[in-house]
Design a protein around this motif. Structure first.
Motif, short mmCIF file in Angstrom:
data_model
loop_
_atom_site.label_atom_id
_atom_site.label_comp_id
_atom_site.label_asym_id
_atom_site.label_seq_id
_atom_site.Cartn_x
_atom_site.Cartn_y
_atom_site.Cartn_z
N ILE A 55 2.16 2.26 -25.14
CA ILE A 55 2.76 1.05 -25.73
C ILE A 55 3.47 1.44 -27.02
CG2 ILE A 55 2.37 -1.29 -26.58
CD1 ILE A 55 -0.20 -1.39 -24.96
N HIS A 56 4.77 1.23 -27.07
CA HIS A 56 5.56 1.47 -28.28
C HIS A 56 5.90 0.13 -28.91
CE1 HIS A 56 5.97 5.65 -27.12
NE2 HIS A 56 6.70 5.91 -28.19
N TRP A 57 5.30 -0.10 -30.07
CA TRP A 57 5.51 -1.40 -30.71
C TRP A 57 5.60 -1.20 -32.22
CZ3 TRP A 57 1.85 -6.12 -31.45
CH2 TRP A 57 2.59 -7.31 -31.39
N ASP A 253 -0.30 17.98 -27.52
CA ASP A 253 0.14 19.34 -27.86
C ASP A 253 1.29 19.39 -28.86
OD1 ASP A 253 2.03 18.09 -26.32
OD2 ASP A 253 2.48 19.83 -25.09
N ARG A 254 1.43 18.36 -29.71
CA ARG A 254 2.65 18.35 -30.52
C ARG A 254 2.43 18.68 -31.99
NH1 ARG A 254 6.25 13.48 -27.71
NH2 ARG A 254 6.06 14.33 -25.61
N LEU A 255 1.29 19.35 -32.27
CA LEU A 255 1.03 19.77 -33.66
C LEU A 255 1.63 21.13 -33.95
CD1 LEU A 255 -2.70 18.79 -34.35
CD2 LEU A 255 -0.75 18.11 -35.74
N THR A 289 2.75 13.51 -18.11
CA THR A 289 4.14 13.19 -18.40
C THR A 289 4.21 11.74 -18.88
OG1 THR A 289 6.40 13.05 -17.56
CG2 THR A 289 4.66 12.59 -15.97
N CYS A 290 4.93 11.53 -20.00
CA CYS A 290 5.13 10.15 -20.45
C CYS A 290 6.52 9.74 -20.02
CB CYS A 290 4.89 10.00 -21.95
SG CYS A 290 5.61 11.27 -22.98
N GLN A 291 6.61 8.52 -19.52
CA GLN A 291 7.86 8.05 -18.92
C GLN A 291 8.13 6.62 -19.33
OE1 GLN A 291 9.81 9.97 -16.88
NE2 GLN A 291 8.44 11.59 -16.15
N SER A 296 14.39 3.71 -23.06
CA SER A 296 13.97 3.45 -24.44
C SER A 296 12.46 3.24 -24.44
CB SER A 296 14.68 2.19 -24.96
OG SER A 296 14.17 1.83 -26.22
N TRP A 297 11.81 3.68 -25.51
CA TRP A 297 10.35 3.46 -25.62
C TRP A 297 10.08 2.10 -26.26
CZ3 TRP A 297 7.38 7.12 -23.28
CH2 TRP A 297 7.97 8.36 -23.04
N GLY A 298 10.82 1.82 -27.33
CA GLY A 298 10.70 0.51 -27.95
C GLY A 298 11.46 -0.52 -27.11
C1 GLC Z 1 9.52 11.32 -28.79
C2 GLC Z 1 10.27 10.29 -29.52
C3 GLC Z 1 9.68 9.00 -29.41
C4 GLC Z 1 8.62 8.68 -28.45
C5 GLC Z 1 7.89 9.87 -27.94
C6 GLC Z 1 7.07 9.63 -26.73
O1 GLC Z 1 9.16 12.43 -29.38
O2 GLC Z 1 10.53 10.66 -30.81
O3 GLC Z 1 10.40 7.97 -29.90
O4 GLC Z 1 7.66 8.01 -29.15
O5 GLC Z 1 8.61 10.95 -27.83
O6 GLC Z 1 6.57 10.80 -26.19
#
Ligand code: GLC
Length: 461
Positions: A55-57, A253-255, A289-291, A296-298
């Motif tokens: 959820i992107h909010w 894994d994004r650190l 995988t995030c999709q 757009s996420w937002g």
């Molecule tokens: C990215 C984007 C972003 C989103 C995210 C989801 O890195 O910056 O807006 O939140 O990926 O994985």
């Protein structure tokens, strides 16, 4: 040659000091060493779950044209503030969100507690840029966590490492003010160490104030010129805190700690389907995988490239058929609702999951000896030893499964548990003439069952 005794004593003391120093682990900023068992246990629910809701909010939902709008349009703080001053999601009912996620078959959710814009959805003590200071005036996270937990979903927090609002966050190549010379000049003495203290404080709040947090999604690193990576974020220090406060929380894994085996729990390919099970150094690794529904996420009012329910269900199946998880995103509106396009898709996925979830939960890639038939995907449950043939294009009555000879005890359509008869191709003219491996032929009904993707459940011998 004999050394004078005081010199040899001195050398001995120096040698001992060096040896002691070299063998002392640098404990201050290191995450604790973990047993593989702890890691395995931590991952178990996540591997079984397979399907979650992202959820992107944030206040970008009001701009309604991508969560990166502040960056894309290089909007200065004083202009962007118009959203904060008017943020009032009056229809927000997290119980409805949780019901929608549950109905879709999702088993966990991950909420943006803070995205790159810097706005915090919870009542953080360390900033005023938060939901409780908007016209809405209330914390958004606590009731959300409660509602999703009540529906039996696991709780995940997304936390942005980037922060386009914080006064100590140094301007970089991703910052909305990156091209503004005057702004850069004024910001040139920003001290990222102060910002890291802020992140640490906030992570402590998030990991101590809301009960057990099952999953943490930190976003993201972009090392290199004018970027930020592990030394900027002090990634080891942050991870140490996380492991101490919530040792059972799975971390993405994004650190920028990919080279450390204990620096991450799962990989996160974003907005694309990997060709095969994600691996590193030849080893298969956990992945998610995030999709998005639409790119757009937002919440994006005018984005039109929404994936169809069929595409989304196939995406879920394909992910699991390659041993991965799918985290499918919803961007709620600034009124606090899921829009009808999202709801329609969630319902369609839910209808499919209602009948087919056992071909998803606890499933993974099928063992290599089972060859994927044309126009099909395979998933496999190693505990029940059932193999699922997801039929993407409905054939004309017969489906040949090469390499399955003598392996199948019983077959049925999953949607209605109706028997599917099959015959062995062993010695059949087709197998000989076409040079296929020994297999079986399923007798499918001519008419496709009325579901998005029919599934044949095979009970293996
Ligand atoms: C990215 C984007 C972003 C989103 C995210 C989801 O890195 O910056 O807006 O939140 O990926 O994985």
């Amino acid at each position: 040659m004999e050394l004078p005794s005081h010199l040899s004593t001195l050398l001995l003391v120096i040698a001992i000091a060096i040896a002691v120093y070299a063998s002392t682990p640098c404990v201050a900023a290191e995450p604790p060493k973990e047993s593989p068992k702890l890691r395995e246990d931590r991952m178990q629910w996540w591997l079984d779950a397979r399907f979650g809701m992202f959820i992107h909010w944030g206040t970008y939902a009001m701009a309604a044209r991508h969560e990166w709008v502040k960056n894309y349009e290089r909007i200065p703080d004083d202009v962007y503030r118009k959203y904060f001053e008017r943020f009032d999601p009056d229809l927000y009912d997290p119980k409805e969100w949780a019901r929608a996620a549950k109905r879709a078959g999702m088993r966990y959710f991950v909420i943006t507690t803070k995205h790159h814009e810097g706005f915090c959805l919870w009542d953080s003590k360390f900033t005023d840029y938060k939901a409780t200071k908007t016209p809405y005036g209330r914390d958004l996270i606590a009731p959300m966590v409660e509602a999703f937990r009540a529906e039996g979903l696991r709780v995940g927090f997304y936390y942005s490492l980037l922060d386009w609002h914080h006064p100590d966050y140094p301007v970089d190549r991703c910052h909305p003010m990156r091209d503004n010379k005057e702004f850069r000049e004024k910001a040139k003495n920003r001290d990222i160490r102060k910002y890291v203290d802020y992140m640490e404080n906030q992570l402590r709040e998030l990991l101590t104030g809301f009960g057990p947090i099952d999953c943490l999604f930190l976003d993201f690193s972009f090392p290199g010129p004018d970027g930020k990576g592990r030394s900027d974020w002090q990634s080891e220090r942050l991870l140490k805190l996380i492991r101490e406060l919530q040792p059972n929380c799975v971390v993405n894994d994004r650190l920028d700690l990919l080279d450390r085996p204990d620096g991450w729990d799962f990989r996160t390919p974003e907005q694309f389907m990997p060709r095969a099970w994600v691996s590193m150094d030849g080893q298969r690794v956990p992945w998610e995988t995030c999709q998005t529904f639409s790119g757009s996420w937002g919440y994006h009012r005018d984005e039109a490239t929404w994936k169809s329910p069929q595409q989304l269900v196939v995406m879920l199946i394909e992910t699991v058929s390659k041993g991965g998880n799918l985290l499918l995103n919803v961007g709620p509106t600034a009124r606090g609702t899921f829009d009808d396009r999202a709801l329609e898709r969630l319902c369609a996925i839910g209808d499919w999951m209602h009948l087919h979830s056992r071909a998803i939960y606890g499933c993974t890639q099928a063992p290599d000896e089972f060859r994927k038939p044309d126009n099909c995907l395979l998933t496999y449950n190693p505990k029940t030893r059932r193999l699922y043939v997801h039929v993407l294009v409905w054939p004309m009555g017969k489906l040949h499964l090469d390499g399955f000879a003598d392996r199948v005890a019983y077959a049925q359509l999953l949607n209605d548990a109706s028997e599917v008869k099959f015959s062995s191709q062993k010695g059949a003219w087709m197998a000989e003439q076409q040079g296929t491996q020994e297999g079986i032929t399923l007798d499918l009904p001519m008419v496709k069952p009325n579901v998005l993707v029919p599934v044949v459940e095979l009970f293996l011998k």
